[in-house]
Design a protein around this motif. Structure first.
Motif, mmCIF file in Angstrom:
data_model
loop_
_atom_site.group_PDB
_atom_site.id
_atom_site.type_symbol
_atom_site.label_atom_id
_atom_site.label_comp_id
_atom_site.label_asym_id
_atom_site.label_seq_id
_atom_site.Cartn_x
_atom_site.Cartn_y
_atom_site.Cartn_z
ATOM 1 N N LEU A 1 56.239 75.697 17.467
ATOM 2 C CA LEU A 1 55.798 74.540 18.056
ATOM 3 C C LEU A 1 55.336 75.279 19.771
ATOM 4 C CD1 LEU A 1 58.765 72.362 18.082
ATOM 5 C CD2 LEU A 1 57.310 72.418 16.393
ATOM 6 N N ARG A 2 53.902 75.289 20.123
ATOM 7 C CA ARG A 2 53.303 74.810 20.804
ATOM 8 C C ARG A 2 52.716 73.945 21.934
ATOM 9 N NH1 ARG A 2 50.637 81.218 20.108
ATOM 10 N NH2 ARG A 2 52.733 82.261 19.501
ATOM 11 N N PRO A 3 53.510 73.344 22.842
ATOM 12 C CA PRO A 3 52.495 72.276 23.735
ATOM 13 C C PRO A 3 51.625 72.730 24.876
ATOM 14 C CG PRO A 3 55.463 72.652 24.339
ATOM 15 C CD PRO A 3 55.036 74.081 23.194
ATOM 16 N N ALA A 4 50.816 72.377 24.873
ATOM 17 C CA ALA A 4 49.889 72.256 25.606
ATOM 18 C C ALA A 4 49.850 71.370 26.310
ATOM 19 C CB ALA A 4 48.471 73.035 25.632
ATOM 20 N N LYS A 5 50.412 71.734 27.732
ATOM 21 C CA LYS A 5 49.908 70.129 28.670
ATOM 22 C C LYS A 5 49.232 70.641 29.675
ATOM 23 C CE LYS A 5 53.508 68.534 30.968
ATOM 24 N NZ LYS A 5 55.078 67.937 30.882
ATOM 25 N N ILE A 6 48.882 69.509 30.535
ATOM 26 C CA ILE A 6 48.488 69.632 31.921
ATOM 27 C C ILE A 6 49.846 69.452 32.897
ATOM 28 C CG2 ILE A 6 47.590 68.906 33.588
ATOM 29 C CD1 ILE A 6 44.600 69.790 32.208
ATOM 30 N N PHE A 7 50.268 70.011 33.770
ATOM 31 C CA PHE A 7 50.954 69.497 35.133
ATOM 32 C C PHE A 7 50.044 69.320 35.617
ATOM 33 C CE2 PHE A 7 53.350 72.505 32.270
ATOM 34 C CZ PHE A 7 54.721 71.973 32.060
ATOM 35 N N GLU A 8 50.835 68.107 36.098
ATOM 36 C CA GLU A 8 50.115 67.381 37.114
ATOM 37 C C GLU A 8 49.900 68.223 38.469
ATOM 38 O OE1 GLU A 8 48.405 64.490 36.678
ATOM 39 O OE2 GLU A 8 47.162 64.438 38.723
ATOM 40 N N PRO A 9 50.512 68.519 38.921
ATOM 41 C CA PRO A 9 49.435 69.717 39.991
ATOM 42 C C PRO A 9 49.363 70.704 40.388
ATOM 43 C CG PRO A 9 52.527 69.809 39.799
ATOM 44 C CD PRO A 9 52.297 69.069 39.062
ATOM 45 N N ALA A 24 54.082 75.801 45.635
ATOM 46 C CA ALA A 24 54.485 77.297 45.155
ATOM 47 C C ALA A 24 53.437 78.493 44.229
ATOM 48 C CB ALA A 24 55.767 78.128 45.242
ATOM 49 N N ARG A 25 53.304 78.863 43.728
ATOM 50 C CA ARG A 25 52.447 79.767 42.965
ATOM 51 C C ARG A 25 52.515 81.158 42.770
ATOM 52 N NH1 ARG A 25 48.198 75.726 42.082
ATOM 53 N NH2 ARG A 25 49.321 73.602 42.420
ATOM 54 N N THR A 26 52.576 81.428 41.605
ATOM 55 C CA THR A 26 52.338 82.636 41.036
ATOM 56 C C THR A 26 51.142 83.256 41.220
ATOM 57 O OG1 THR A 26 52.709 82.320 38.934
ATOM 58 C CG2 THR A 26 54.833 83.464 40.188
ATOM 59 N N TYR A 86 47.326 81.327 41.590
ATOM 60 C CA TYR A 86 47.117 80.905 43.149
ATOM 61 C C TYR A 86 46.650 80.061 43.850
ATOM 62 C CZ TYR A 86 47.428 81.676 48.215
ATOM 63 O OH TYR A 86 47.015 80.702 49.607
ATOM 64 N N LYS A 87 46.643 79.006 44.910
ATOM 65 C CA LYS A 87 45.764 78.542 44.914
ATOM 66 C C LYS A 87 45.690 78.249 46.930
ATOM 67 C CE LYS A 87 42.763 74.388 44.850
ATOM 68 N NZ LYS A 87 42.839 73.346 45.194
ATOM 69 N N LYS A 133 52.568 81.974 48.169
ATOM 70 C CA LYS A 133 52.085 82.764 47.007
ATOM 71 C C LYS A 133 53.642 83.517 46.702
ATOM 72 C CE LYS A 133 48.459 85.100 46.059
ATOM 73 N NZ LYS A 133 47.243 86.399 46.538
ATOM 74 N N VAL A 134 54.355 83.587 46.229
ATOM 75 C CA VAL A 134 55.676 83.549 45.693
ATOM 76 C C VAL A 134 55.759 84.796 43.980
ATOM 77 C CG1 VAL A 134 56.682 81.760 46.166
ATOM 78 C CG2 VAL A 134 56.102 81.854 43.488
ATOM 79 N N SER A 135 56.485 85.309 44.550
ATOM 80 C CA SER A 135 56.942 86.197 43.235
ATOM 81 C C SER A 135 57.129 85.715 42.267
ATOM 82 C CB SER A 135 57.773 87.112 43.695
ATOM 83 O OG SER A 135 59.255 87.055 44.330
ATOM 84 N N THR A 136 57.756 86.649 40.793
ATOM 85 C CA THR A 136 58.292 86.491 40.074
ATOM 86 C C THR A 136 60.104 85.692 40.465
ATOM 87 O OG1 THR A 136 57.034 88.481 38.868
ATOM 88 C CG2 THR A 136 59.012 86.951 37.414
ATOM 89 N N SER A 137 60.606 86.626 40.603
ATOM 90 C CA SER A 137 62.166 86.018 41.377
ATOM 91 C C SER A 137 61.622 85.240 42.206
ATOM 92 C CB SER A 137 62.729 87.400 41.412
ATOM 93 O OG SER A 137 62.432 87.794 42.775
#
Ligand code: IPM
Ligand code: MG
Length: 358
Positions: A106-114, A330-332, A336-337, A342-346
């Motif tokens: 099962l592979r759900p593809a959805k848009i996250f509003e933000p 926050a965005r990896t 990023y925009k 801008k955040v790291s993986t952790s």
């Protein structure tokens, strides 16, 4: 307190980094909802080749079978690219799917509003949003059919075989129809029945199974057309059911509609609550070890685990809502925009863990 047993295969490349974040989130959510996870860490893929000579050691298979679910990062890398097909890290992945009988992916593809702005698709095409469930057959078809090398009139040649039997098609069809019943009751079966005999059997079988699901509106689409429709008018889709190889390709395409391949989770099920959960993306060796990988697909995969294997709906939703919240600030780097942190993986893992228990 409830105890849940999870076999963990971190794999290669960014696998270990993203799995660590998913575990961080699971542990925090467990504290809040009063359950505990026991992890059994095992090798699979390139790391297993290096340590044991095999991409899928028997003890890894046994550990997975002795657990209630499996969490997987990603496998593969340049280092092992020149090995023969059956000794590559990917052979470990196909081997574990097969050994555990995980036929329904099962592979759900959805848009996250933000994240709407990260999608390469125009706003007017996305409309109110996008929420597609791709049901990919995972243990049959050309991935597992006969293959080999031979000579064709003295010229070196190679072949792979696409073959499905009716039972394999029926069981994946049922998963897809059941899924459609829980959603908008629309199912698109994707094939290449204008050319392939295996697709003609696929279509006939889907039509036969559909008789048990009179409420589901079924349509059939050729895979080339589906690839186009996914970017032309993605909201026409609710559930898509398709073969192993077509599902592989279409799910990468669908992930991009949602902004980044780093966002798409997956569950591979065997017709019971047992499941293997993994992001759909690969091991990304080019960015491994830099803490810039997006852990959200893996985090969303453990949300699927809580939902499908452990029936912990509330905890699953807490994680999904936390991902939505995290994306507001926050965005990896992959998503990023300007205007976001801008955040790291952790750091992304910390933030989601925090928000999930708020
Ligand atoms: C996926 C991947 C795998 C697949 C590879 C790594 C073998 O692309 O899970 O989509 O083709 O199934
Ligand atoms: Mg793929």
């Amino acid at each position: 307190m409830k105890n849940y047993n999870i076999a963990v295969l971190k794999g290669d490349g960014i696998g270990p980094e993203i799995v660590d974040e998913a575990i961080k989130v699971l542990d925090r959510v467990g504290e809040k909802f009063d359950f505990k996870f026991n992890y059994d860490f095992r090798l699979m893929g390139g790391c297993a080749i290096d340590a044991t000579g095999s991409p899928l050691p028997q003890e890894t298979i046994d550990a997975c079978k002795n657990s209630e679910s499996v969490l997987l990062g990603a496998v593969g890398g340049w280092k092992w690219d020149t090995l023969p097909g059956n000794q590559r890290p990917e052979a470990g992945l196909l081997g574990i799917r097969n050994a555990l009988g995980l036929y329904a992916n099962l592979r759900p593809a959805k848009i996250f509003e933000p994240l709407k702005e990260a999608s390469p698709i125009k706003d007017e095409i996305i409309g109110d949003g996008l929420d597609i469930m791709i049901v990919r057959e995972l243990t049959g078809g050309i991935y597992f059919g006969q293959r080999g090398r031979k000579e064709d009139n003295g010229i070196p040649a190679a072949y792979d075989t696409e073959m499905y039997n009716v039972k394999e098609i029926e069981r994946i069809a049922r998963v897809a129809f059941d899924m459609a019943m829980k959603r908008q009751k629309r199912l698109t079966s994707v094939d290449k029945a204008n050319v392939l005999e295996s697709s003609r059997l696929w279509r006939e079988t889907i039509i036969n199974v559909s008789k048990d699901y009179p409420e589901v509106e079924l349509n059939h689409m050729y895979v080339d057309n589906c690839a186009m429709q996914l970017v032309r008018n993605p909201s026409q889709f609710d559930v898509i059911v398709t073969s192993n190889i077509f599902g592989d390709i279409l799910s990468d395409e669908a992930s991009m509609i949602s902004g980044s391949i780093g966002m798409l989770a997956s569950a591979s099920l065997a017709g019971s609550t047992f499941g293997l959960y993994e992001p759909i993306h690969g091991s990304a060796p080019d960015i491994a070890g830099q803490s810039i990988a997006n852990p959200l697909a893996t985090i969303l995969s453990v949300a699927m685990m809580l939902r499908y294997t452990f029936a912990e709906k509330e905890a699953a939703e807490a994680i999904e809502n936390a991902v939505d919240e995290a994306l507001k600030t926050a965005r990896t780097p992959d998503i990023y925009k300007e205007g976001f942190k801008k955040v790291s993986t952790s750091e992304m893992g910390d933030l989601v863990a925090e928000l999930a228990v708020k």
